[in-house]
Enzyme design. Structure first.
Site, mmCIF file in Angstrom:
data_model
loop_
_atom_site.group_PDB
_atom_site.id
_atom_site.type_symbol
_atom_site.label_atom_id
_atom_site.label_comp_id
_atom_site.label_asym_id
_atom_site.label_seq_id
_atom_site.Cartn_x
_atom_site.Cartn_y
_atom_site.Cartn_z
ATOM 1 N NE ARG A 96 48.961 38.741 38.313
ATOM 2 C CZ ARG A 96 49.157 38.436 37.227
ATOM 3 N NH1 ARG A 96 49.127 39.152 36.035
ATOM 4 N NH2 ARG A 96 50.617 38.078 37.884
ATOM 5 N NE ARG A 120 29.828 32.620 32.801
ATOM 6 C CZ ARG A 120 29.274 31.961 33.909
ATOM 7 N NH1 ARG A 120 29.557 31.757 35.477
ATOM 8 N NH2 ARG A 120 28.910 29.946 32.847
ATOM 9 N NE ARG A 171 52.189 44.760 55.857
ATOM 10 C CZ ARG A 171 52.679 44.026 56.410
ATOM 11 N NH1 ARG A 171 51.807 43.202 57.283
ATOM 12 N NH2 ARG A 171 53.898 43.868 56.561
ATOM 13 N NE ARG A 219 49.600 47.948 39.765
ATOM 14 C CZ ARG A 219 50.292 46.715 38.993
ATOM 15 N NH1 ARG A 219 51.266 47.236 38.168
ATOM 16 N NH2 ARG A 219 50.545 45.212 39.632
#
Lengths: 244, 244, 244, 244
Positions: free
Chosen positions: C98, C110, C196, C205
């Site tokens: 994200r 896949r 950055r 995190r």
């Protein structure tokens, strides 16, 4: 929306928006697969009351927006958009267009001829820079200098525009003829931006560290932001104007 | 807007938009400091005629959109926005959220408990993959395999959900209890995106190379795009669905 | 660089980098059309001395980095890059990917068959979640629950992998057979990011609010960051781990 | 790397890079959890042979890069970076900095005084623009016009620089004194960009539709790109210079 005048020839016009505080709440509440609605905050009880009913966020939803802002949960502030039409001098667009999260389209001096409109500061806005980078202060210069500066600027910039027209008349391509043109010439652009990126812009450009001229624009942009997203704007200010 | 059903439990809902073809035209025409308006294309001359007047882009403006698309002038397609509310399985969101030009907020399995809804393909959509990467083709598997596959999938996935609930009942944090949950479980998100990035999404996801399941969503997204920006959508298709 | 082990089957490996503190200094000093060099901080005076000479930023340049960090001048921290190869469970990649300012390529279920490797927390890391969203605390669950949870997780996840293999054997496409697979299965990716964006990742995190499992990865990433850009990393910590 | 001269006072200098074709291959092959190595393509068998061994991508890996380019699989081209130091006139930076996927830091005319260096086209590069937007052609103007244009440009621009110095001497802030300065004045910047975004830049700026002056820079940038990533650069050209 009508144009709001800025500086001597510029403007900011909101060309369109999809922006309200509820979009922030709902894109945050999707974390819990929940959704909020506006609540009735005032009902006029005369016979045409339904038209006078006012809606707003619930207090709980207002609290959520504060919480998100304070804790730097930025993504819920991205689900909205403001599309501005702006007229400003090139040296201002140079700062503005460095904000990469957003979309720009600008008047092209390759394709069409610019107009002889240059920014000339009002006397009281001609200033001296005191101090060193990172800690500048500005003071007005004395009135003689300011009037001389503004006058020279006006004359010399317009003289350069005449050179621009002379070159075009001689057959020189517009993209080259513009090499005469000062950075104080006015241009126009469309700018589309979401509230998160907008707050980052306001944080930097409507600040005491910002250049006076771009701040004049940022103030108008902030007024429009406040009108469309009042709860978010208030939370932004309470958060010391740090964008989430 | 109401929810449009996709797959067995999913949906796409347009939560809001600021999107029309005129925004493309005007952000392109600012290159010349010009601006277009819609033109009247049909006037009903009965007594309530004013309500029946239809507006559209002029032919010249339609031509401009085709020109921009063909020549990969992409920025004028960014001055608009679509905000979607989507419910889909996690393995689909995993592809979707790799599209970085856009904003996402999703149901959090750290903060709240998910629902026991899993994607189970319809019998006719269980398929075999023939060929090698870059040149796959898909064929339906035989009906015995497909019914067995769907049945097992349904049962095993729900059994895993029971383990998830068992762990939560035992006091295990939701963010850890979910370690049992298959990628076929449904989640929800808000997705906000401009038309340029949307066309890139459609180009990849509403394509014969796309996975069947995400394509079902992309088809619905494309229908909404067509409704809001018909001239742009038509130019996109004529341009072999290559995003500008 | 060699792989640094994380969790039960994962790793972080620095695949390449162009990252040093001097790049921050010089991209900031270009504001003044100036450029810095490293200075000699230690010279070994034995006969092979030249090889032992150590270089570092000058104190003035170190001060500049602190100044930039404190005042949220973020762009000078973007002129460098770290390319990581990471192996982690899918539920961790879901959070990681994200972060939109950066580049990702991941193992595709896949195109190829995954391996039967699932994250199973160590007993002491199975935890309860106390409190409400925004103010969670975590405590270990009692030992009986934790051992039962880990055991069930191991068994059930591997049973799902057998279903995955069964479906593939029956001819079901890999992209559909994976519908059995839990989010705790391991995958791999390349992640390329500048300092950055990396600091923004670390801020979120490698934080007490982060999920334990992603934090284990973020700690390793931070170690690598410290090795390559020690002055920047120190300034980041002093700035309360707020990314500029 | 040393500076490569461009136009009359400009340059491009590669300040650093982490860029090779292998990074493209490996970030694509992670889709299959695979990894490639360079292969030996030539071994010198003289006594110092080991130093002369040459490595390259295998033919299969070269084919993969072509495949990715052709099919617009863009992300594998993002795991690398080029850091350029560029000196160019402001009207060129205005186009350059509209490329949002990348990082910029530029000489600030708010913080420091610029130098009296202006772009003056060589006689043979002064040109006329024939045709209309979207289909321009350029032809040299006649020699009398071109020499007159260049002379006037040189004189008038330097006269404006004197006004700039006059204003600074009078105490006017540098950020305002610059209102005299034409867009042909030289500035400097650092630009950091990955190969995918770089190819997009080259596609637009090293093109017959690009402005002559920015194309002079783009040509040098492309040479550096070719040196660092020859296989990728060749595939880009074969793909009609369409960035993936």
């Amino acid at each position: 929306m009508t144009e709001i005048k800025v500086l001597d020839h510029g403007f900011v016009r909101l060309d369109g928006s999809l922006a309200d505080d509820l979009s922030v709440v709902n894109s945050a509440r999707v974390s819990f697969a929940q959704r909020s609605e506006l609540v009735v905050i005032e009902t006029d009880d005369d016979e045409y009351g339904t038209y006078a009913t006012k809606f707003d966020l619930s207090d709980k939803d207002k609290g959520l927006i504060s919480y998100l802002m304070r804790n730097k949960h930025g993504t819920p502030f991205e689900h909205n958009v403001f599309r501005f039409h702006v007229k400003a001098p090139i040296f201002i667009f140079r700062e503005w267009q460095r904000h990469r999260i957003g979309s720009f389209n600008e008047w092209s001096a390759r394709y069409s001829k610019l107009e002889p409109e240059f920014y000339t500061p009002r006397y009281e806005n001609v200033r001296s820079q005191i101090g060193k980078p990172g800690a500048y202060e500005f003071e007005p210069v004395d009135s003689e200098v300011s009037s001389q500066f503004s006058l020279e600027l006006y004359n010399k910039n317009h003289a350069m525009f005449q050179m621009y027209e002379w070159a075009i008349d001689k057959g020189v391509a517009k993209e080259q003829a513009r090499l005469f043109l000062p950075v104080s010439i006015y241009s126009q652009m469309y700018w589309t931006v979401n509230a998160r990126s907008l707050m980052n812009f306001l944080s930097l450009r409507n600040s005491e560290h910002a250049m006076f001229e771009i701040r004049e624009y940022a103030k108008v942009v902030e007024q429009i932001f406040i009108e469309k997203m009042p709860v978010t704007a208030e939370a932004f200010v309470k958060n010391n104007r740090v964008a989430p």
